[in-house]
Scaffold this motif. Structure first.
Motif, short mmCIF file in Angstrom:
data_model
loop_
_atom_site.label_atom_id
_atom_site.label_comp_id
_atom_site.label_asym_id
_atom_site.label_seq_id
_atom_site.Cartn_x
_atom_site.Cartn_y
_atom_site.Cartn_z
N ARG A 1 0.76 -1.08 0.08
CA ARG A 1 0.28 -0.03 -0.10
C ARG A 1 0.97 1.18 0.03
O ARG A 1 0.23 2.46 0.24
CB ARG A 1 -0.89 0.10 1.05
CG ARG A 1 -1.77 -1.21 1.24
CD ARG A 1 -2.79 -1.19 2.50
NE ARG A 1 -3.66 0.02 2.04
CZ ARG A 1 -4.33 0.56 2.99
NH1 ARG A 1 -4.66 -0.03 4.29
NH2 ARG A 1 -5.46 1.42 2.85
N ALA A 2 2.07 1.09 -0.18
CA ALA A 2 3.16 2.27 -0.32
C ALA A 2 2.87 2.94 -1.47
O ALA A 2 2.42 2.72 -2.28
CB ALA A 2 4.54 1.86 0.30
N GLU A 3 3.75 4.21 -1.63
CA GLU A 3 3.54 5.26 -2.59
C GLU A 3 3.63 4.57 -3.85
O GLU A 3 2.67 5.04 -4.89
CB GLU A 3 4.46 6.27 -2.43
CG GLU A 3 4.14 7.32 -1.12
CD GLU A 3 4.53 6.56 0.20
OE1 GLU A 3 5.13 5.55 0.14
OE2 GLU A 3 4.20 7.39 1.36
N ALA A 4 4.66 3.91 -4.21
CA ALA A 4 4.86 3.60 -5.94
C ALA A 4 3.82 2.75 -6.05
O ALA A 4 3.29 2.84 -7.26
CB ALA A 4 6.30 2.89 -6.02
N CYS A 5 3.48 1.90 -5.27
CA CYS A 5 2.36 0.83 -5.48
C CYS A 5 0.99 1.50 -5.73
O CYS A 5 0.04 1.29 -6.46
CB CYS A 5 2.23 -0.27 -4.90
SG CYS A 5 3.45 -1.60 -4.84
N GLN A 6 0.86 2.55 -4.91
CA GLN A 6 -0.39 3.43 -5.00
C GLN A 6 -0.39 4.02 -6.40
O GLN A 6 -1.54 4.03 -6.92
CB GLN A 6 -0.56 4.43 -3.88
CG GLN A 6 -0.65 3.92 -2.57
CD GLN A 6 -0.93 5.24 -1.44
OE1 GLN A 6 -1.22 6.22 -2.01
NE2 GLN A 6 -0.75 4.74 -0.23
N PHE B 1 3.86 -2.24 3.47
CA PHE B 1 4.42 -0.76 3.17
C PHE B 1 5.63 -0.90 2.74
O PHE B 1 6.66 -0.77 3.50
CB PHE B 1 4.23 -0.40 4.36
CG PHE B 1 2.67 -0.03 4.84
CD1 PHE B 1 1.77 0.97 4.25
CD2 PHE B 1 2.21 -0.98 5.73
CE1 PHE B 1 0.54 0.76 4.72
CE2 PHE B 1 1.15 -0.85 6.21
CZ PHE B 1 -0.09 0.04 5.55
N CYS B 2 5.59 -1.13 1.47
CA CYS B 2 7.02 -1.19 0.60
C CYS B 2 7.90 -2.70 0.79
O CYS B 2 8.14 -2.76 1.72
CB CYS B 2 7.87 -0.06 0.58
SG CYS B 2 9.10 -0.10 -0.98
N LEU B 3 7.74 -3.15 -0.39
CA LEU B 3 8.25 -4.62 -0.27
C LEU B 3 9.51 -4.51 -1.21
O LEU B 3 10.25 -5.60 -1.44
CB LEU B 3 7.42 -5.60 -1.04
CG LEU B 3 6.19 -5.92 -0.44
CD1 LEU B 3 4.98 -6.65 -1.22
CD2 LEU B 3 6.07 -6.48 1.02
N GLY B 4 10.06 -3.42 -1.76
CA GLY B 4 11.38 -3.30 -2.01
C GLY B 4 11.26 -3.51 -3.68
O GLY B 4 12.05 -3.77 -4.29
N LEU B 5 10.10 -3.74 -4.19
CA LEU B 5 9.46 -4.06 -5.60
C LEU B 5 8.88 -2.86 -6.52
O LEU B 5 8.16 -3.21 -7.28
CB LEU B 5 8.55 -5.22 -5.61
CG LEU B 5 9.31 -6.61 -4.96
CD1 LEU B 5 7.99 -7.72 -4.60
CD2 LEU B 5 10.20 -6.99 -5.83
N CYS B 6 9.36 -1.71 -5.94
CA CYS B 6 8.74 -0.44 -6.31
C CYS B 6 8.58 -0.33 -8.03
O CYS B 6 7.71 0.08 -8.65
CB CYS B 6 9.38 0.67 -5.70
SG CYS B 6 9.62 0.66 -4.22
N PRO C 1 2.12 -2.70 -9.37
CA PRO C 1 1.92 -3.03 -7.79
C PRO C 1 2.43 -4.39 -7.58
O PRO C 1 2.19 -5.42 -8.31
CB PRO C 1 0.17 -3.00 -7.74
CG PRO C 1 -0.07 -2.99 -8.93
CD PRO C 1 0.82 -2.88 -10.11
N ALA C 2 2.97 -4.47 -6.17
CA ALA C 2 3.57 -5.54 -5.76
C ALA C 2 2.76 -6.28 -4.61
O ALA C 2 2.11 -5.70 -3.79
CB ALA C 2 5.05 -5.24 -5.42
N ALA C 3 3.22 -7.48 -4.32
CA ALA C 3 2.65 -8.33 -3.28
C ALA C 3 3.61 -9.49 -2.69
O ALA C 3 4.51 -9.84 -3.64
CB ALA C 3 1.06 -8.78 -3.43
S1 FES Z 1 5.62 0.78 -3.02
FE1 FES Z 1 5.19 -0.97 -3.10
S2 FES Z 1 6.85 -2.26 -3.49
FE2 FES Z 1 7.70 -0.33 -2.87
#
Ligand code: FES
Length: 133
Positions: free
Chosen positions: A58-63, A97-102, A106-108
């Motif tokens: 749910r962090a910024e890049a994925c948002q 909140f950010c998986l390092g896959l920005c 979107p990542a999971a």
């Molecule tokens: S913001 Fe989703 S992996 Fe970094």
């Protein structure tokens, strides 16, 4: 305290409420201090999860790549809220909140395995596979 809490969660799938006073006594801390740590970190659960755990970022890049709509759609289709588990116990949905896959948002994570460039179809496949396994 963190390694102990991790070990409890690995063994039981959660940090049971009953464990808090035991951890407090073992570490010569108050129950409130242990409870504060358990509730501060999102990764600790109070109840065991389903057979599979899907952590949607749910962090910024994925948002920016549509993660909110993606998660909202999945929650609507499954009838779940964050931290909820499907009625058949197959899948628990948790935020990350950010998986390092920005760069591949979107990542999971599904059971700790990274998944990237997700869309509705990919998530529905994950749910279907989780229900079978
Ligand atoms: S913001 Fe989703 S992996 Fe970094």
């Amino acid at each position: 305290m963190l390694p102990i809490l991790h070990a409890l969660q690995e063994r039981f799938g959660c940090v049971p409420h009953e464990a808090v006073p035991l951890v407090a006594e073992a570490l010569n801390l108050s129950r409130a201090e242990v409870h504060g740590v358990v509730t501060f970190y999102h990764d600790y659960r109070a109840t065991p999860p389903g057979r599979h755990v899907l952590k949607l970022c749910r962090a910024e890049a994925c948002q920016a790549m549509g993660a909110e709509a993606l998660s909202a759609g999945l929650m609507r289709r499954l009838g779940l809220e964050w931290h909820g588990t499907t009625a058949d116990g197959s899948l628990t949905l948790e935020p990350a909140f950010c998986l390092g896959l920005c760069a591949c948002a979107p990542a999971a994570l599904l059971d700790g395995e990274p998944m990237a460039q997700l869309d509705d179809l990919a998530l529905d496949r994950v749910v279907a596979e989780a229900q079978r396994a």
